[in-house]
Design an enzyme around this catalytic site. Sequence first.
Site, PDB file in Angstrom:
ATOM      1  CD  GLU A  68      -4.843  -7.682   1.678  1.00 26.40           C
ATOM      2  OE1 GLU A  68      -5.720  -6.934   2.161  1.00 26.40           O
ATOM      3  OE2 GLU A  68      -3.623  -7.444   1.785  1.00 26.40           O
ATOM      4  CG  ASN A 122      -0.777  -6.954  -1.417  1.00 30.80           C
ATOM      5  OD1 ASN A 122      -1.381  -7.548  -2.311  1.00 30.80           O
ATOM      6  ND2 ASN A 122      -1.263  -6.814  -0.193  1.00 30.80           N
ATOM      7  CG  ASP A 144     -12.817  -8.656   1.604  1.00 30.71           C
ATOM      8  OD1 ASP A 144     -12.697  -7.752   0.754  1.00 30.71           O
ATOM      9  OD2 ASP A 144     -12.355  -8.553   2.758  1.00 30.71           O
ATOM     10  CG  HIS A 160     -10.119  -5.469   0.430  1.00 27.65           C
ATOM     11  ND1 HIS A 160     -10.325  -6.624   1.170  1.00 27.65           N
ATOM     12  CD2 HIS A 160      -8.813  -5.146   0.620  1.00 27.65           C
ATOM     13  CE1 HIS A 160      -9.195  -6.964   1.785  1.00 27.65           C
ATOM     14  NE2 HIS A 160      -8.269  -6.090   1.463  1.00 27.65           N
ATOM     15  CD  GLU A 188      -2.865  -1.353   2.307  1.00 27.28           C
ATOM     16  OE1 GLU A 188      -2.921  -0.444   3.153  1.00 27.28           O
ATOM     17  OE2 GLU A 188      -3.564  -2.386   2.370  1.00 27.28           O
TER      18      GLU A 188
HETATM   19  O1  G3I Z   1      -4.929  -8.430  18.928  1.00 28.42           O
HETATM   20  C1  G3I Z   1      -5.529  -7.258  19.456  1.00 28.42           C
HETATM   21  C2  G3I Z   1      -6.291  -7.561  20.711  1.00 28.42           C
HETATM   22  O2  G3I Z   1      -5.392  -7.995  21.690  1.00 28.42           O
HETATM   23  C3  G3I Z   1      -7.043  -6.306  21.162  1.00 28.42           C
HETATM   24  O3  G3I Z   1      -7.813  -6.596  22.275  1.00 28.42           O
HETATM   25  C4  G3I Z   1      -7.932  -5.815  20.050  1.00 28.42           C
HETATM   26  C5  G3I Z   1      -8.683  -4.533  20.440  1.00 28.42           C
HETATM   27  O4  G3I Z   1      -8.519  -3.516  19.483  1.00 28.42           O
HETATM   28  O5  G3I Z   1      -7.129  -5.545  18.923  1.00 28.42           O
HETATM   29  C6  G3I Z   1      -6.476  -6.693  18.410  1.00 28.42           C
HETATM   30  O6  G3I Z   1      -5.709  -6.322  17.295  1.00 28.42           O
HETATM   31  C7  G3I Z   1      -6.438  -6.056  16.100  1.00 28.42           C
HETATM   32  C8  G3I Z   1      -5.952  -7.002  15.018  1.00 28.42           C
HETATM   33  O7  G3I Z   1      -6.580  -6.685  13.805  1.00 28.42           O
HETATM   34  C9  G3I Z   1      -6.238  -8.477  15.351  1.00 28.42           C
HETATM   35  O8  G3I Z   1      -7.613  -8.675  15.431  1.00 28.42           O
HETATM   36  C10 G3I Z   1      -6.184  -4.621  15.694  1.00 28.42           C
HETATM   37  O9  G3I Z   1      -6.769  -3.739  16.639  1.00 28.42           O
HETATM   38  C11 G3I Z   1      -6.773  -4.364  14.332  1.00 28.42           C
HETATM   39  O10 G3I Z   1      -6.364  -3.077  13.888  1.00 28.42           O
HETATM   40  C12 G3I Z   1      -6.276  -5.396  13.355  1.00 28.42           C
HETATM   41  O11 G3I Z   1      -6.912  -5.169  12.110  1.00 28.42           O
HETATM   42  C13 G3I Z   1      -6.282  -5.730  11.001  1.00 28.42           C
HETATM   43  C14 G3I Z   1      -5.974  -4.643   9.994  1.00 28.42           C
HETATM   44  O12 G3I Z   1      -5.409  -5.218   8.830  1.00 28.42           O
HETATM   45  C15 G3I Z   1      -5.001  -3.628  10.565  1.00 28.42           C
HETATM   46  O13 G3I Z   1      -4.845  -2.560   9.727  1.00 28.42           O
HETATM   47  C16 G3I Z   1      -7.209  -6.757  10.390  1.00 28.42           C
HETATM   48  O14 G3I Z   1      -7.350  -7.863  11.277  1.00 28.42           O
HETATM   49  C17 G3I Z   1      -6.650  -7.259   9.060  1.00 28.42           C
HETATM   50  O15 G3I Z   1      -7.615  -8.039   8.406  1.00 28.42           O
HETATM   51  C18 G3I Z   1      -6.326  -6.070   8.181  1.00 28.42           C
HETATM   52  O16 G3I Z   1      -5.769  -6.554   6.974  1.00 28.42           O
HETATM   53  C19 G3I Z   1      -5.419  -5.563   6.002  1.00 28.42           C
HETATM   54  C20 G3I Z   1      -4.209  -6.070   5.268  1.00 28.42           C
HETATM   55  O17 G3I Z   1      -3.164  -6.345   6.175  1.00 28.42           O
HETATM   56  C21 G3I Z   1      -3.728  -5.069   4.222  1.00 28.42           C
HETATM   57  N1  G3I Z   1      -4.818  -4.708   3.318  1.00 28.42           N
HETATM   58  C22 G3I Z   1      -6.039  -4.268   3.962  1.00 28.42           C
HETATM   59  C23 G3I Z   1      -6.537  -5.301   4.980  1.00 28.42           C
HETATM   60  C24 G3I Z   1      -7.836  -4.866   5.613  1.00 28.42           C
HETATM   61  O18 G3I Z   1      -7.688  -3.697   6.362  1.00 28.42           O
END
Ligand code: G3I
Length: 300
Positions: A232, A169, A234, A205, A127
């Site tokens: 990715e 990516n 969806d 997406h 990105e």
């Molecule tokens: O693990 C912590 C947990 O301990 C905590 O209690 C909770 C409360 O906020 O957060 C948890 O972490 C989260 C993590 O996902 C695991 O669930 C983060 O806050 C959250 O920001 C994170 O989001 C991820 C996101 O990237 C971050 O930008 C998504 O799961 C993930 O699917 C998403 O994936 C991205 C790709 O890497 C790049 N392209 C876009 C895609 C979607 O945004």
Amino acid sequence: ASTLGAAAAQSGRYFGTAVAAGKLGDSTYSTILRREFNSITAENEMKWDATEPSRNSFNYGNGDRIASQARSQGAALRGHALLWHQQQPGWAQGLSGSDLRSAMMNHVTQVATHYRGQIHSWDVVNEAFADGNSGARRDSNLQRTGNDWIEAAFRAARSADPTAKLCYNDYNTDGINAKSTGIYNMVADFKNRGVPIDCVGFQSHLSNSVPGDYQANLQRFAALGVDVQITELDISGSNQAAVYASVTRSCLAVPRCTGITVWGIRDSDSWRQGENPLLFDNNGNKKAAYNSVLDVLNSA
Ligand code: G3I
């Protein structure tokens, strides 16, 4: 074939999913994972904040759990992502200039070295281009270390793991537009100058439709001499099954489109909560979109 992975393998492709280490103990989740998918991407566990929580101190526990899952089911492993402007550890967010540059390159080298020999494809840079009509790089702390940061990252990754395919990516690059053209020009330049790059990932997406020039866009990148991967996927909306079929057909029509990854297993696993954009419902049942993807893969 009766599963996504086996159906994709009929044409030499993979069908993968993003996986969260914390869900591997959920038997509904892990049963579908083992049955259907022959490629795995770590959803969060190989990102900078997860792997280097403090400077030069590395934590590979959850990333290794995912690597081990991939190995145990004979799936390919996609590495995601070495450098990204999001999900950086706090200490890196506070750096700039040559200090940040050396931390970035050390991160790439260390993580790619740790996973050397295990990774099918690395998202080396994620990105890095701006949204909108500029076709320019995204402003970020990484970009402010100098415009050559992307090629420096690819060179460091190649040195650390010569067998992984190295990908760029991004999202909103699914059709021919200013952002995808900016990336296209960068890849063409890298190929001209011998900067190591092997693949471009299209996150895809999507919301209820796919750009009419989706296949043409994949094809123009492939013509530069790189593989293309849908990384990715969806898709939300009432047209979901048809759009999934269309995306799958486009990949199959491009010989260098080597695989498709969906960004999660069940709708409840998706980062797009409430949009139900995946192939399995919250209970792990196959949706219409699943059947449409499988049918297209089997028609290849
Ligand atoms: O693990 C912590 C947990 O301990 C905590 O209690 C909770 C409360 O906020 O957060 C948890 O972490 C989260 C993590 O996902 C695991 O669930 C983060 O806050 C959250 O920001 C994170 O989001 C991820 C996101 O990237 C971050 O930008 C998504 O799961 C993930 O699917 C998403 O994936 C991205 C790709 O890497 C790049 N392209 C876009 C895609 C979607 O945004």
